[in-house]
Design a protein around this motif. Structure first.
Motif, short mmCIF file in Angstrom:
data_model
loop_
_atom_site.label_atom_id
_atom_site.label_comp_id
_atom_site.label_asym_id
_atom_site.label_seq_id
_atom_site.Cartn_x
_atom_site.Cartn_y
_atom_site.Cartn_z
N ILE A 28 85.61 14.78 41.47
CA ILE A 28 85.89 13.73 42.65
C ILE A 28 87.01 13.27 42.38
CG2 ILE A 28 85.06 11.72 43.93
CD1 ILE A 28 82.20 12.59 43.00
N GLN A 51 72.38 14.92 46.25
CA GLN A 51 73.88 15.19 45.46
C GLN A 51 73.88 13.72 44.57
OE1 GLN A 51 77.10 14.61 48.34
NE2 GLN A 51 78.52 15.49 47.02
N CYS A 53 76.53 11.60 42.37
CA CYS A 53 78.04 11.23 42.11
C CYS A 53 78.12 10.22 40.90
CB CYS A 53 78.94 10.79 43.46
SG CYS A 53 78.64 11.99 44.52
N SER A 58 80.57 15.15 40.67
CA SER A 58 79.52 15.13 41.80
C SER A 58 78.70 16.23 41.42
CB SER A 58 80.14 15.48 42.96
OG SER A 58 79.13 15.92 44.12
N THR A 60 75.51 18.75 42.77
CA THR A 60 74.87 18.90 44.17
C THR A 60 73.83 20.04 43.88
OG1 THR A 60 76.96 18.53 45.42
CG2 THR A 60 75.01 19.78 46.66
#
Length: 71
Positions: A28, A51, A53, A58, A60
């Motif tokens: 990110i 997801q 973060c 991140s 997913t």
């Protein structure tokens, strides 16, 4: 606080492994902390997204459920 975030990441990865899901890890640009769950209904089943973060990463997890729970 940081241990809680690592526990959340571990839970997300374990869930992805159990569901035999696609797991994506991406950087990110910036700082972000949080978790998101989403799903879409399609004719051929339901697609789920989780997801997670944590600062610069991140994670997913994406998996599909067949219609009517059939395997």
């Amino acid at each position: 606080m940081i241990y809680t975030l690592f526990v959340l990441i571990a839970i997300v990865l374990i869930l992805g492994h159990i569901k035999k899901a696609e797991i994506q890890i991406a950087p990110i640009f910036g700082i972000m902390v949080g978790i998101l769950y989403s799903y879409n209904d399609f004719e051929d089943g339901k697609e789920h997204w989780i997801q997670c973060c944590v600062f610069f990463v991140s994670i997913t997890v994406i998996w599909n459920d067949p219609p009517n729970g059939l395997k």
